[in-house]
Design an enzyme around this catalytic site. Structure first.
Site, PDB file in Angstrom:
ATOM      1  N   LYS A 184     -19.635  49.913  16.455  1.00  0.00           N
ATOM      2  CA  LYS A 184     -19.311  51.033  15.562  1.00  0.00           C
ATOM      3  C   LYS A 184     -19.582  52.391  16.210  1.00  0.00           C
ATOM      4  CE  LYS A 184     -19.019  48.553  11.297  1.00  0.00           C
ATOM      5  NZ  LYS A 184     -19.629  48.120  10.051  1.00  0.00           N
ATOM      6  N   ARG A 208     -23.111  40.417  11.858  1.00  0.00           N
ATOM      7  CA  ARG A 208     -21.641  40.345  11.877  1.00  0.00           C
ATOM      8  C   ARG A 208     -21.162  41.062  13.139  1.00  0.00           C
ATOM      9  NH1 ARG A 208     -17.320  43.446  10.665  1.00  0.00           N
ATOM     10  NH2 ARG A 208     -15.530  42.423   9.709  1.00  0.00           N
TER      11      ARG A 208
HETATM   12  N1  HH2 Z   1     -17.690  46.248   8.787  1.00  0.00           N
HETATM   13  C1  HH2 Z   1     -16.347  46.171   8.882  1.00  0.00           C
HETATM   14  C2  HH2 Z   1     -15.602  45.295   8.095  1.00  0.00           C
HETATM   15  N2  HH2 Z   1     -16.230  44.469   7.221  1.00  0.00           N
HETATM   16  N3  HH2 Z   1     -18.217  43.649   6.262  1.00  0.00           N
HETATM   17  C3  HH2 Z   1     -19.545  43.689   6.148  1.00  0.00           C
HETATM   18  N4  HH2 Z   1     -20.181  42.865   5.295  1.00  0.00           N
HETATM   19  N5  HH2 Z   1     -20.311  44.550   6.892  1.00  0.00           N
HETATM   20  C4  HH2 Z   1     -19.750  45.423   7.766  1.00  0.00           C
HETATM   21  O1  HH2 Z   1     -20.496  46.213   8.383  1.00  0.00           O
HETATM   22  C5  HH2 Z   1     -18.329  45.408   7.913  1.00  0.00           C
HETATM   23  C6  HH2 Z   1     -17.580  44.491   7.120  1.00  0.00           C
HETATM   24  C7  HH2 Z   1     -15.653  47.063   9.869  1.00  0.00           C
HETATM   25  O2  HH2 Z   1     -15.552  46.397  11.114  1.00  0.00           O
HETATM   26  P1  HH2 Z   1     -14.250  45.608  11.627  1.00  0.00           P
HETATM   27  O3  HH2 Z   1     -13.918  44.476  10.724  1.00  0.00           O
HETATM   28  O4  HH2 Z   1     -14.448  45.256  13.043  1.00  0.00           O
HETATM   29  O5  HH2 Z   1     -13.102  46.694  11.591  1.00  0.00           O
HETATM   30  P2  HH2 Z   1     -11.903  46.993  10.586  1.00  0.00           P
HETATM   31  O6  HH2 Z   1     -12.475  47.282   9.250  1.00  0.00           O
HETATM   32  O7  HH2 Z   1     -11.211  48.174  11.199  1.00  0.00           O
HETATM   33  O8  HH2 Z   1     -11.028  45.770  10.537  1.00  0.00           O
END
Ligand code: HH2
Length: 292
Positions: free
Chosen positions: A223, A259
């Site tokens: 992040k 995660r």
């Molecule tokens: N962060 C993201 C998405 N889902 N769920 C939880 N529980 N906690 C988090 O910190 C979290 C999450 C964002 O990361 P990512 O899925 O890699 O990116 P994007 O939302 O752009 O798909």
């Protein structure tokens, strides 16, 4: 500390679990477009399981700052072939569905998913009922507003107090909808309506969330607050070393589930950090015994 997710119950008192991220999206901030093709997503799932992932978190909607909602039918069009293939090939693999939409969650649970990871913490009024009927695990995450507007106001009087109050309220909402408390995990929502300093403070004060008595999931992987600290200006993959440092800190401060995008390295970090955490706990116990 147990976390019940349908027929699987995780004992999280000692061993941290690593949740591998697979974004079946064209636009996720780190891996957008890489796993939109179902075959690529399925291969990535197998790869992360081979690297030691205890769970997989599959999402079909980016929730990066400024992103817009993806309709349920489109989310399902992306997820369905991936879930069908995994359910057939790896029925024991614990799958989490990253969605705010009860329709998507219900369909995914029908194909064997065991956890709903809802970054909006039950904004869909039908979600609690869907999770409850399946006896699924539920991740409740703190976010201020929606992904579209969450970075407009990132000032908090006391960020931990606000996050803890919010999660407590959403836990009450989940229980009112029939979800068992032992199925619920909390997530401080790093980067969701947070400044870089705010995200760092959440990590530094994680024990205060752990004290609420539910498993704590932490998603710091790649992040942008990490890049603000290290000065990495390149693509998110440059943030891997910083992500591993954040993972170690989170575990030492009590996190139960990480995660992450980078499973193999994080599993090793988790083993070291949880051993150090356990050593501190044992030392604390014997010091107390000696002192009494
Ligand atoms: N962060 C993201 C998405 N889902 N769920 C939880 N529980 N906690 C988090 O910190 C979290 C999450 C964002 O990361 P990512 O899925 O890699 O990116 P994007 O939302 O752009 O798909």
């Amino acid at each position: 500390m147990n976390w019940r997710c349908r027929d699987t119950t995780f004992d999280l008192s000692r061993r941290v679990r690593v949740m591998g991220i697979v974004n079946v999206t064209p636009d996720s901030f780190s891996d957008g477009g890489r796993y939109l093709d179902p075959a690529a997503a399925i291969a990535r799932c197998h790869e992360l399981l081979a690297e030691g992932a205890d769970l997989l978190d599959l999402g079909a909607e980016s929730t990066r700052p400024g992103s817009e909602p993806v309709p349920a039918d489109e989310q399902w069009r992306r997820l369905e072939p991936v879930l069908t293939a995994l359910h057939a090939a790896r029925p024991q693999a614990v799958l989490s569905i990253d969605t705010r939409d009860a329709v998507v969650a219900e369909r995914a649970l029908g194909l064997g998913a065991r956890i709903v990871n809802d970054v909006s913490s039950l904004s869909d009024p039908a979600m609690a009922g869907v999770v409850a009927r399946a006896g699924a695990g539920l991740v409740l995450m703190h976010m201020r507003g929606t992904p579209e507007n969450m970075q407009r106001d990132t000032a908090y009087a006391d960020i931990l107090a606000e996050v803890a109050t919010f999660l407590g309220e959403r836990l009450a909402r989940a229980e009112a909808g029939g979800v068992a408390r032992e199925c619920v995990a909390f997530d401080p929502g790093i980067g969701f309506g947070k400044s870089a300093d705010g995200s760092l403070e959440l990590l530094a004060r994680l024990t205060e969330l752990v004290a609420l008595g539910r498993p704590v999931v932490v998603g710091a992987s790649r992040k942008s607050f990490l890049a603000r600290l290290t000065g990495d200006e390149g693509p998110p993959i440059e943030r891997v070393p910083a992500s591993l440092a954040a993972a170690a800190l989170a575990v030492f401060e009590g996190a139960h589930v990480l995660r992450v995008h980078d499973v193999a390295a994080t599993v090793r970090v988790a083993r070291v950090a949880e051993a150090a955490r356990e050593a501190r706990r044992m030392r604390g116990t014997s010091a107390t015994v000696k002192g009494t």
